[in-house]
Design a protein around this motif. Structure first.
Motif, mmCIF file in Angstrom:
data_model
loop_
_atom_site.group_PDB
_atom_site.id
_atom_site.type_symbol
_atom_site.label_atom_id
_atom_site.label_comp_id
_atom_site.label_asym_id
_atom_site.label_seq_id
_atom_site.Cartn_x
_atom_site.Cartn_y
_atom_site.Cartn_z
ATOM 1 N N TYR A 142 0.854 -1.195 0.000
ATOM 2 C CA TYR A 142 0.000 0.000 0.000
ATOM 3 C C TYR A 142 0.884 1.237 0.000
ATOM 4 C CZ TYR A 142 -3.684 -3.269 1.081
ATOM 5 O OH TYR A 142 -4.558 -4.318 1.020
ATOM 6 N N ALA A 143 0.417 2.309 -0.640
ATOM 7 C CA ALA A 143 1.216 3.532 -0.733
ATOM 8 C C ALA A 143 0.315 4.761 -0.786
ATOM 9 C CB ALA A 143 2.105 3.480 -1.970
ATOM 10 N N LYS A 144 0.896 5.901 -0.420
ATOM 11 C CA LYS A 144 0.177 7.180 -0.494
ATOM 12 C C LYS A 144 0.185 7.713 -1.920
ATOM 13 C CE LYS A 144 0.845 8.405 4.228
ATOM 14 N NZ LYS A 144 1.760 8.684 5.229
ATOM 15 N N ALA A 145 1.243 7.371 -2.651
ATOM 16 C CA ALA A 145 1.362 7.787 -4.051
ATOM 17 C C ALA A 145 1.917 6.612 -4.845
ATOM 18 C CB ALA A 145 2.301 8.987 -4.172
ATOM 19 N N PRO A 146 1.465 6.433 -6.096
ATOM 20 C CA PRO A 146 1.958 5.301 -6.885
ATOM 21 C C PRO A 146 3.421 5.505 -7.298
ATOM 22 C CG PRO A 146 0.535 6.672 -8.220
ATOM 23 C CD PRO A 146 0.492 7.241 -6.831
ATOM 24 N N SER A 147 4.242 4.494 -7.012
ATOM 25 C CA SER A 147 5.650 4.586 -7.412
ATOM 26 C C SER A 147 5.906 3.894 -8.746
ATOM 27 C CB SER A 147 6.548 3.987 -6.321
ATOM 28 O OG SER A 147 6.170 2.656 -6.073
ATOM 29 N N ASP A 148 4.904 3.157 -9.239
ATOM 30 C CA ASP A 148 4.994 2.543 -10.567
ATOM 31 C C ASP A 148 3.580 2.311 -11.100
ATOM 32 O OD1 ASP A 148 4.102 -0.268 -10.063
ATOM 33 O OD2 ASP A 148 5.924 -0.392 -8.867
ATOM 34 N N PRO A 149 3.434 2.029 -12.389
ATOM 35 C CA PRO A 149 2.097 1.894 -12.991
ATOM 36 C C PRO A 149 1.288 0.697 -12.498
ATOM 37 C CG PRO A 149 3.817 2.017 -14.700
ATOM 38 C CD PRO A 149 4.495 1.972 -13.383
ATOM 39 N N ALA A 150 1.902 -0.230 -11.775
ATOM 40 C CA ALA A 150 1.174 -1.403 -11.280
ATOM 41 C C ALA A 150 0.258 -1.059 -10.105
ATOM 42 C CB ALA A 150 2.154 -2.496 -10.870
ATOM 43 N N PHE A 151 0.440 0.108 -9.491
ATOM 44 C CA PHE A 151 -0.415 0.510 -8.372
ATOM 45 C C PHE A 151 -1.805 0.871 -8.877
ATOM 46 C CE2 PHE A 151 3.514 0.779 -6.026
ATOM 47 C CZ PHE A 151 3.131 0.524 -4.709
ATOM 48 N N VAL A 152 -2.818 0.509 -8.081
ATOM 49 C CA VAL A 152 -4.221 0.759 -8.408
ATOM 50 C C VAL A 152 -4.771 1.718 -7.356
ATOM 51 C CG1 VAL A 152 -6.509 -0.334 -8.581
ATOM 52 C CG2 VAL A 152 -4.482 -1.562 -9.373
ATOM 53 N N GLU A 153 -5.595 2.657 -7.797
ATOM 54 C CA GLU A 153 -6.217 3.565 -6.837
ATOM 55 C C GLU A 153 -7.240 2.790 -6.019
ATOM 56 O OE1 GLU A 153 -8.278 7.963 -6.602
ATOM 57 O OE2 GLU A 153 -7.853 7.098 -8.560
ATOM 58 N N THR A 154 -7.176 2.951 -4.707
ATOM 59 C CA THR A 154 -8.049 2.198 -3.798
ATOM 60 C C THR A 154 -9.496 2.677 -3.886
ATOM 61 O OG1 THR A 154 -6.187 1.859 -2.315
ATOM 62 C CG2 THR A 154 -8.362 1.508 -1.395
ATOM 63 N N ARG A 155 -9.698 3.966 -4.028
ATOM 64 C CA ARG A 155 -11.061 4.519 -4.032
ATOM 65 C C ARG A 155 -11.904 3.860 -5.126
ATOM 66 N NH1 ARG A 155 -11.047 10.534 -4.875
ATOM 67 N NH2 ARG A 155 -10.579 9.869 -6.978
ATOM 68 N N GLY A 156 -12.985 3.235 -4.727
ATOM 69 C CA GLY A 156 -13.902 2.583 -5.654
ATOM 70 C C GLY A 156 -13.473 1.199 -6.118
ATOM 71 N N ALA A 157 -12.242 0.800 -5.805
ATOM 72 C CA ALA A 157 -11.746 -0.490 -6.308
ATOM 73 C C ALA A 157 -12.475 -1.674 -5.682
ATOM 74 C CB ALA A 157 -10.241 -0.614 -6.070
ATOM 75 N N PHE A 158 -12.746 -1.607 -4.371
ATOM 76 C CA PHE A 158 -13.412 -2.734 -3.721
ATOM 77 C C PHE A 158 -14.770 -3.005 -4.361
ATOM 78 C CE2 PHE A 158 -16.482 -4.193 -0.469
ATOM 79 C CZ PHE A 158 -16.029 -5.501 -0.363
ATOM 80 N N GLU A 159 -15.565 -1.967 -4.542
ATOM 81 C CA GLU A 159 -16.893 -2.143 -5.133
ATOM 82 C C GLU A 159 -16.794 -2.701 -6.554
ATOM 83 O OE1 GLU A 159 -15.856 0.652 -3.585
ATOM 84 O OE2 GLU A 159 -17.115 0.606 -1.791
ATOM 85 N N ARG A 160 -15.830 -2.209 -7.321
ATOM 86 C CA ARG A 160 -15.648 -2.661 -8.710
ATOM 87 C C ARG A 160 -15.246 -4.138 -8.747
ATOM 88 N NH1 ARG A 160 -12.178 0.912 -9.892
ATOM 89 N NH2 ARG A 160 -10.268 -0.313 -9.886
ATOM 90 N N TYR A 161 -14.235 -4.516 -7.928
ATOM 91 C CA TYR A 161 -13.781 -5.908 -7.923
ATOM 92 C C TYR A 161 -14.854 -6.842 -7.356
ATOM 93 C CZ TYR A 161 -9.075 -4.242 -9.033
ATOM 94 O OH TYR A 161 -7.996 -3.670 -9.641
ATOM 95 N N ARG A 162 -15.580 -6.377 -6.346
ATOM 96 C CA ARG A 162 -16.632 -7.205 -5.754
ATOM 97 C C ARG A 162 -17.739 -7.473 -6.771
ATOM 98 N NH1 ARG A 162 -18.369 -9.508 -0.725
ATOM 99 N NH2 ARG A 162 -19.816 -10.987 -1.640
ATOM 100 N N ALA A 163 -18.081 -6.452 -7.563
ATOM 101 C CA ALA A 163 -19.101 -6.627 -8.605
ATOM 102 C C ALA A 163 -18.634 -7.647 -9.646
ATOM 103 C CB ALA A 163 -19.413 -5.290 -9.269
ATOM 104 N N GLU A 164 -17.344 -7.606 -10.007
ATOM 105 C CA GLU A 164 -16.798 -8.592 -10.953
ATOM 106 C C GLU A 164 -16.892 -10.004 -10.371
ATOM 107 O OE1 GLU A 164 -12.822 -7.676 -12.253
ATOM 108 O OE2 GLU A 164 -13.378 -5.635 -12.815
ATOM 109 N N LEU A 165 -16.578 -10.136 -9.088
ATOM 110 C CA LEU A 165 -16.664 -11.456 -8.441
ATOM 111 C C LEU A 165 -18.095 -11.974 -8.458
ATOM 112 C CD1 LEU A 165 -14.470 -11.477 -5.209
ATOM 113 C CD2 LEU A 165 -14.352 -13.062 -7.113
ATOM 114 N N ASP A 166 -19.038 -11.099 -8.140
ATOM 115 C CA ASP A 166 -20.439 -11.513 -8.099
ATOM 116 C C ASP A 166 -20.948 -11.934 -9.477
ATOM 117 O OD1 ASP A 166 -20.445 -11.045 -5.397
ATOM 118 O OD2 ASP A 166 -21.439 -9.093 -5.541
ATOM 119 N N GLN A 167 -20.411 -11.329 -10.548
ATOM 120 C CA GLN A 167 -20.819 -11.685 -11.905
ATOM 121 C C GLN A 167 -20.187 -12.997 -12.360
ATOM 122 O OE1 GLN A 167 -19.868 -8.357 -14.376
ATOM 123 N NE2 GLN A 167 -21.492 -7.081 -13.544
ATOM 124 N N ASP A 168 -19.001 -13.311 -11.844
ATOM 125 C CA ASP A 168 -18.279 -14.525 -12.238
ATOM 126 C C ASP A 168 -18.878 -15.727 -11.507
ATOM 127 O OD1 ASP A 168 -16.485 -16.517 -12.938
ATOM 128 O OD2 ASP A 168 -14.895 -15.789 -11.626
#
Length: 183
Positions: A142-168
């Motif tokens: 976890y980081a306050k700022a992304p140090s490389d492009p592999a970092f994902v913004e946390t805001r909204g990510a849980f809801e997005r990933y959870r929706a993908e799981l529920d669809q799968d």
């Protein structure tokens, strides 16, 4: 009066036998611990002693977690990775981390052999059994700022990933531990 007590005892014994049979793990494709998973896709749930399939996490350093996902053999790797990423996003959201990165993903199989106990000569006593589970491990930073492009913004990510799981709804394909990597 005696007749009712006997009928009640027979009913109790029948219910107990049904409950025990349901938990015995002798069904098609059962794999011991992994057989405790509900039918269908591996659920997004915290693993525990009663239901050992699902995710767990441990703190491995400052702003670093290790997430472990356990499921029955035959659980698609993609499903296990989605669960690990969803849990990483949820931890980040709860701890108010701005970014996270999942790395070091490994998939292994845990095998265990055991012998059924019981009174010598009783049905099943001394029978050898084998259990197996698929285990996916992922390290999360976890980081306050992304140090490389592999970092994902946390805001909204849980809801997005959870929706993908529920669809799968891809179910796990039961695997026999006797023919798996447990050989």
């Amino acid at each position: 009066m005696r007749k009712r007590a006997t009928a009640g005892l027979a009913l109790s014994n029948g219910v107990c036998a049904l409950l025990l049979a349901g938990c015995s793990g002798t069904g098609i494709g059962s794999t011991g611990i992994g057989a405790l998973a509900p039918p269908g896709p591996l659920p997004y749930q915290h693993a525990n002693a009663i239901m050992p399939v699902g995710y767990s996490e441990s703190l491995i350093g400052e702003d670093r977690y290790r997430i472990e996902v356990k499921g029955p053999l035959g659980t698609p790797r993609e499903r296990m990775e989605k669960i690990a990423t969803t849990r990483a996003a949820e931890i980040g959201q709860d701890a108010k981390h701005k970014y996270f990165k999942v790395e070091g993903v490994q998939l292994t199989t845990a095998c265990q052999s055991y012998t059924i106990g019981g009174k010598p000569g009783s049905i099943g006593a001394g029978q050898k059994k084998r259990t197996a589970q698929a285990i996916l491990t992922a390290d999360v930073t976890y980081a306050k700022a992304p140090s490389d492009p592999a970092f994902v913004e946390t805001r909204g990510a849980f809801e997005r990933y959870r929706a993908e799981l529920d669809q799968d709804q891809t179910p796990s394909i039961p695997a026999d531990p006797a023919t798996s990597q447990c050989g």
